[in-house]
Enzyme design. Sequence first.
Site, PDB file in Angstrom:
ATOM      1  N   LYS A 227     -44.223  36.142 -22.598  1.00  0.00           N
ATOM      2  CA  LYS A 227     -42.882  36.190 -23.643  1.00  0.00           C
ATOM      3  C   LYS A 227     -41.831  35.032 -23.181  1.00  0.00           C
ATOM      4  O   LYS A 227     -41.350  34.471 -24.212  1.00  0.00           O
ATOM      5  CB  LYS A 227     -42.332  37.599 -23.103  1.00  0.00           C
TER       6      LYS A 227
ATOM      7  N   GLU B 254       6.832  48.128  -8.906  1.00  0.00           N
ATOM      8  CA  GLU B 254       5.684  48.560  -8.228  1.00  0.00           C
ATOM      9  C   GLU B 254       5.261  47.596  -7.085  1.00  0.00           C
ATOM     10  O   GLU B 254       5.349  47.909  -5.918  1.00  0.00           O
ATOM     11  CB  GLU B 254       4.556  48.970  -9.087  1.00  0.00           C
TER      12      GLU B 254
ATOM     13  N   GLY C  10      -5.243  50.661 -11.248  1.00  0.00           N
ATOM     14  CA  GLY C  10      -6.377  49.713 -11.207  1.00  0.00           C
ATOM     15  C   GLY C  10      -7.052  49.374 -12.415  1.00  0.00           C
ATOM     16  O   GLY C  10      -8.266  48.772 -12.471  1.00  0.00           O
TER      17      GLY C  10
ATOM     18  N   GLU D 186     -33.791  37.551 -15.258  1.00  0.00           N
ATOM     19  CA  GLU D 186     -34.823  37.899 -14.521  1.00  0.00           C
ATOM     20  C   GLU D 186     -35.158  36.784 -13.511  1.00  0.00           C
ATOM     21  O   GLU D 186     -35.408  36.873 -12.430  1.00  0.00           O
ATOM     22  CB  GLU D 186     -36.178  38.188 -15.460  1.00  0.00           C
TER      23      GLU D 186
ATOM     24  N   GLY E  86     -46.614  39.280 -17.977  1.00  0.00           N
ATOM     25  CA  GLY E  86     -47.520  38.333 -18.015  1.00  0.00           C
ATOM     26  C   GLY E  86     -47.996  37.815 -19.131  1.00  0.00           C
ATOM     27  O   GLY E  86     -49.172  37.246 -19.204  1.00  0.00           O
TER      28      GLY E  86
ATOM     29  N   SER F  44      -4.571  34.278  -8.541  1.00  0.00           N
ATOM     30  CA  SER F  44      -6.065  34.650  -8.540  1.00  0.00           C
ATOM     31  C   SER F  44      -6.631  34.445 -10.090  1.00  0.00           C
ATOM     32  O   SER F  44      -7.887  34.372 -10.236  1.00  0.00           O
ATOM     33  CB  SER F  44      -6.540  35.828  -7.843  1.00  0.00           C
TER      34      SER F  44
ATOM     35  N   HIS G  72      -5.225  48.095 -37.516  1.00  0.00           N
ATOM     36  CA  HIS G  72      -5.763  47.678 -36.200  1.00  0.00           C
ATOM     37  C   HIS G  72      -6.977  48.049 -35.950  1.00  0.00           C
ATOM     38  O   HIS G  72      -7.563  49.026 -36.306  1.00  0.00           O
ATOM     39  CB  HIS G  72      -4.712  48.154 -34.883  1.00  0.00           C
TER      40      HIS G  72
END
Lengths: 123, 486
Positions: B297, B81, B53, B321, B294, B93, B232
């Site tokens: 930012k 496989e 996987g 957020e 608060g 997909s 590389h």
Amino acid sequence: MATSKKTAGKPENNGSVDRKKSKATPFKRPVWELRLYVAGMTPTSIRAFENLKRLCEEHMHGAYKIQVVDLLERPMLARGDQIIAVPTLVRRLPTPVKKIIGDLSNTERVLVGLDLRPAGGWR
Amino acid sequence: MPARTVQKKKKTNAPDLSSLVLEKVPTGIRGLDQVTHGGFPKGRTALVCGGPGTGKTLLGLEFLVRGALLYNEPGVCVAMEETAQELVTNMASLGYDLPQLIRQKKLAIDYVHIERKQIEETGEYDLEGLFIRLRAAIEQVKAKRVLLDTIELLFLGLKNDGIVRAELRRLFHWLKDAGVTAVVTAEMGDRTLTRYGLEEYVADCVLVLDHRVNEQISTRRLRVVKYRGSSHGTNEYPFLLDDQGISVVPITSMGLTHTASTERISSGVPTLDAMLGKKGFFRGSSVLITGTAGTGKSSFAAAFAGATCARGERALYFAYEESPSQILRNMSSVGQDLEKWISRGLLRIHATRPTAAGLESHLATVYNEIQEFKPTVVIIDPITNLVAVGDLHSVKAMLTRLIDFLKLKHVTAMFTNLVFGSGIMEETAVGISSLMDTWVVLGDVDQGESERMRTLNLLKSRGMSHDTRMHRFTLSDKGIEIHGNK
């Protein structure tokens, strides 16, 4: 190697091979349809063919058919029977399909592979 | 083949050696060609190994498909496989139409199936049948690329290991002679690179894929373990599997080679610009805004984004957020109309939950978005939430890579960071602040009489004279205003 065929001759009187012993078709023997895949006339493929012919004569009593397929000539046939190794013997009939790879030098193993003899040996 | 002659002659790379240097074929996979400095070795076999996987098959298939689509190099896939149909579904997909490529004779898939139970072995044999099938498939599409996935299943299907090994050796030689560039996939072994030691036969180029899950968050990584005759990248690179296939993020710390710009850009708050040597931030610098909850930012971030777009430049806003609509609503209350910039295509807000992916995936997403949108300003609001998915060390490592990448592109970056408690610098803030060129600390002082005073302190700003005093500022529908300085 050219495709050669050997078809059933006369049935011989040996009942031990006919394991079905069906009353309805008392004279019908299983017809063995075998295909041997090779790649060119190599010593291994010749040996495999000779081993196979001898074995068929001894145990199938003429009720067999051998088709030799040379993959060098007909490469596309390898896909259908999922051939990767040569030589490969494919038992097409009776079903289920069985495969035996190698030069067939070990007669016992070949007989087991072809269901002519159970793995434990009953004769 | 012009192969092994040039090995480590990096410094004396005279131009007349170029014909001797290892030729490569580009994989076409996003980022991988940068990591391998040009692709896989031409006419040779590369080994891709990894656990189950990890994306080995997809990488191999994408190598074939991209080769067929981008470089007119047809490919053959020997699949041991998965059936051809399964491969077609998997690749669909990722947005690839394998049946069409097969119809166009740009791709051939041969599904090789071995069922050990059906097979009896006796005496000598070889795997010429496999060779013949491969040869036939290569001839059928005139293939230049081959994928063997996963060839080591031969060891499971056949009993005679000795024959399989000898035949594999012959196969890899044969592939070399055939002049095709091949990719072989193999399962990771316990102590060896691959379970059956395939690296023994294929040793020119070895890639390892990895899929780690840390605190329920997964990250895929890729590493070039070996590349004979070529330089590389040696790091572990994160890679993504999305609807466009694989993309490797070829960024790690690039070092400090970027050129520093002397151009200044506005922070979007005129009074803050005044504190910053009257001109604003340096272009390509990184800005950190920390503060307790608060303290405004995001308002500073929005002002910066707004000013960028007002100059006609693009700003990319990563919100970890709030959702985009929430940001737009909140910012309009402090006089920032960001919506018009979005509709003009100058601002893009990318909102995700930090826990939706691992740090490396976030880095990859940020990288892909930047490559695509080409902004001059990037805002990450807040990086605090990223700390939630990784420890401080890995967050810092990721930010270093990100900042290096941004600096190389002369992109100005603003990071906001939430700190807890007042007055004391949080460990995270201190940890990452060394990477930052400018650090603005916001806070609020409780004045006791039901009023809180917002404060701003410019803690550092590299390379410019700046106002270091503590200032009071207000947030209103007219924007941000800092008081007490001229």
